[in-house]
Design a protein around this motif. Structure first.
Motif, short mmCIF file in Angstrom:
data_model
loop_
_atom_site.label_atom_id
_atom_site.label_comp_id
_atom_site.label_asym_id
_atom_site.label_seq_id
_atom_site.Cartn_x
_atom_site.Cartn_y
_atom_site.Cartn_z
N PRO A 91 -15.61 -9.18 7.15
CA PRO A 91 -16.36 -8.11 6.46
C PRO A 91 -17.27 -8.62 5.35
O PRO A 91 -18.28 -7.99 5.05
CB PRO A 91 -15.26 -7.20 5.92
CG PRO A 91 -14.04 -8.06 5.83
CD PRO A 91 -14.15 -9.02 6.99
N ALA A 92 -16.94 -9.76 4.77
CA ALA A 92 -17.79 -10.31 3.70
C ALA A 92 -19.18 -10.65 4.22
O ALA A 92 -20.16 -10.60 3.47
CB ALA A 92 -17.12 -11.54 3.08
N LEU A 93 -19.28 -10.98 5.51
CA LEU A 93 -20.56 -11.34 6.09
C LEU A 93 -21.41 -10.12 6.42
O LEU A 93 -22.56 -10.26 6.83
CB LEU A 93 -20.35 -12.18 7.35
CG LEU A 93 -19.65 -13.52 7.15
CD1 LEU A 93 -19.44 -14.22 8.48
CD2 LEU A 93 -20.46 -14.41 6.19
N PRO A 143 -17.01 5.52 3.19
CA PRO A 143 -16.54 4.74 2.03
C PRO A 143 -17.00 3.29 2.07
O PRO A 143 -17.17 2.67 1.01
CB PRO A 143 -15.01 4.83 2.14
CG PRO A 143 -14.75 6.09 2.89
CD PRO A 143 -15.88 6.19 3.87
N SER A 144 -17.22 2.73 3.27
CA SER A 144 -17.67 1.34 3.35
C SER A 144 -19.04 1.15 2.73
O SER A 144 -19.43 0.02 2.40
CB SER A 144 -17.68 0.87 4.81
OG SER A 144 -18.76 1.44 5.53
N ARG A 156 -14.83 -1.93 5.36
CA ARG A 156 -15.70 -2.56 6.35
C ARG A 156 -14.88 -3.20 7.48
O ARG A 156 -15.26 -3.13 8.65
CB ARG A 156 -16.62 -3.58 5.69
CG ARG A 156 -17.77 -2.92 4.92
CD ARG A 156 -18.65 -3.91 4.18
NE ARG A 156 -19.78 -3.20 3.59
CZ ARG A 156 -20.98 -3.12 4.13
NH1 ARG A 156 -21.24 -3.73 5.28
NH2 ARG A 156 -21.95 -2.46 3.53
N MET A 157 -13.77 -3.81 7.12
CA MET A 157 -12.92 -4.39 8.15
C MET A 157 -12.38 -3.31 9.08
O MET A 157 -12.34 -3.49 10.31
CB MET A 157 -11.77 -5.17 7.51
CG MET A 157 -10.73 -5.68 8.51
SD MET A 157 -11.41 -6.68 9.84
CE MET A 157 -11.71 -8.22 8.98
N ARG A 158 -11.99 -2.16 8.53
CA ARG A 158 -11.50 -1.07 9.37
C ARG A 158 -12.58 -0.58 10.31
O ARG A 158 -12.31 -0.21 11.46
CB ARG A 158 -10.99 0.08 8.49
CG ARG A 158 -9.81 -0.27 7.61
CD ARG A 158 -8.57 -0.52 8.42
NE ARG A 158 -7.43 -0.90 7.59
CZ ARG A 158 -6.22 -1.16 8.05
NH1 ARG A 158 -5.98 -1.10 9.34
NH2 ARG A 158 -5.25 -1.49 7.23
N CYS A 159 -13.82 -0.58 9.85
CA CYS A 159 -14.94 -0.19 10.71
C CYS A 159 -15.14 -1.22 11.83
O CYS A 159 -15.42 -0.86 12.98
CB CYS A 159 -16.22 -0.05 9.90
SG CYS A 159 -16.25 1.36 8.76
N GLN A 160 -15.00 -2.50 11.49
CA GLN A 160 -15.14 -3.53 12.51
C GLN A 160 -14.05 -3.39 13.58
O GLN A 160 -14.32 -3.56 14.77
CB GLN A 160 -15.05 -4.92 11.87
CG GLN A 160 -16.28 -5.28 11.04
CD GLN A 160 -16.18 -6.67 10.45
OE1 GLN A 160 -15.22 -7.00 9.74
NE2 GLN A 160 -17.16 -7.51 10.75
N LEU A 161 -12.85 -3.06 13.17
CA LEU A 161 -11.77 -2.85 14.13
C LEU A 161 -12.05 -1.62 14.98
O LEU A 161 -11.75 -1.61 16.19
CB LEU A 161 -10.43 -2.70 13.39
CG LEU A 161 -9.95 -3.95 12.64
CD1 LEU A 161 -8.67 -3.64 11.87
CD2 LEU A 161 -9.72 -5.12 13.60
#
Length: 300
Positions: A91-93, A143-144, A156-161
């Protein structure tokens, strides 16, 4: 080996380049990702490492879109060897990804989940993946874009998943009318892929509510809406309305006119779209050119 870093465009570019290096023929003028289940080239594998920065989820498929610049028709290549062997979700990227691009590709992921749910090929596993993807996007996409620091990275990680789940489901069911429309709206009028979902998805859902309302159960569950299988149409329409409301929370285009599509030209793509809809065979009823033009008119 090849490394793709960015959104669906650089990821698909690597797939198309790898296809050529493996001895594949020139890209098809059509989009038929069923070819992703059978090898059709002559060369060996090329290791593809994908590092996505959007939510389009192209890194999880063995197919890559490509536009014929002379005809403005989008086709593609597909082969199981084109599937990335490694996908790095960090998510940092994604922090520097423009907000409109992050949000609109999030809607593309939502499109995957929705169209996988009401596909004629849906089943328990794909329904479960779709429901969870919709639930995660509803909880974390906005929220992201609003949070900062560790909270932002978690959302953001939850969105990626969610994007991962959405495409894993739809890869087994194939896309529907919204995907077919987006595949041709994009190259014809230079509209980003995720933005096409922001424009077409609610209108296609309203169409599908009339022909396959009974398949909206997983979608309703993802939106936390009541679904009555004995009277599914009202719930299906409510899912479409909720989707439009969700998209409206973001600063993204929601009409064809917003992205500069001339009204007198919208029927130009209907024939190519109909070809893809017929090939995918996910709607369950015969779709006509007039119905596709009607959806485009509603989206204008």
């Amino acid at each position: 080996s090849m490394v793709s870093f960015g959104g669906g465009s650089p990821i698909d570019t690597v797939k198309n380049a790898a296809w050529q290096l493996m001895g594949g023929r020139a890209g098809s003028r059509t989009i038929d990702f069923s070819a992703g289940a059978a090898e059709s080239g002559r060369g060996g594998d090329i290791l593809h490492i994908a590092i996505p920065t959007t939510l389009s989820a192209g890194e999880f498929t063995p197919g890559g879109g490509v536009t014929n610049e002379s005809t403005k028709v989008k086709g593609g290549v597909a082969d199981p060897r084109l599937q990335a062997k490694v996908v790095i979700l960090d998510p940092a990227l994604t922090i520097e990804t423009p907000a409109w691009l992050w949000a609109s590709t999030g809607m593309r992921a939502l499109d995957h989940a929705v169209e996988g749910s009401y596909s004629t090929r849906h089943q328990l596993v794909t329904d479960t993946l779709a429901t969870k993807a919709i639930e995660l996007l509803n909880a974390h996409l906005l929220p992201s874009l609003q949070m900062h620091g560790d909270d932002e990275l978690e959302h953001r990680m939850r969105c990626q998943l969610a994007a991962w789940l959405s495409i894993f489901g739809m890869s087994n069911t194939r896309g529907g009318i919204s995907h077919a429309l987006g595949h041709q709206i994009g190259p014809m009028w230079n509209v980003p892929h995720g933005v096409t979902s922001c424009i077409t998805l609610p209108h296609v859902m309203r169409f599908m509510a009339e022909v396959a309302a009974d398949r909206f159960g997983p979608i309703a569950q993802g939106f936390d809406l009541r679904f009555d299988p004995r009277s599914p149409r009202s719930s299906a329409v409510e899912c479409a309305d909720r989707t439009a409301k969700f998209i409206g929370k973001f600063e993204v285009p929601t009409r064809l006119r917003d992205v500069g599509v001339p009204r007198e030209e919208i029927s130009r793509i209907a024939g190519t779209v109909l070809e893809e809809v017929k090939r995918a065979n996910t709607v369950g009823v015969e779709v006509t050119l007039e119905q596709l033009v009607g959806i485009l008119d509603a989206a204008y």
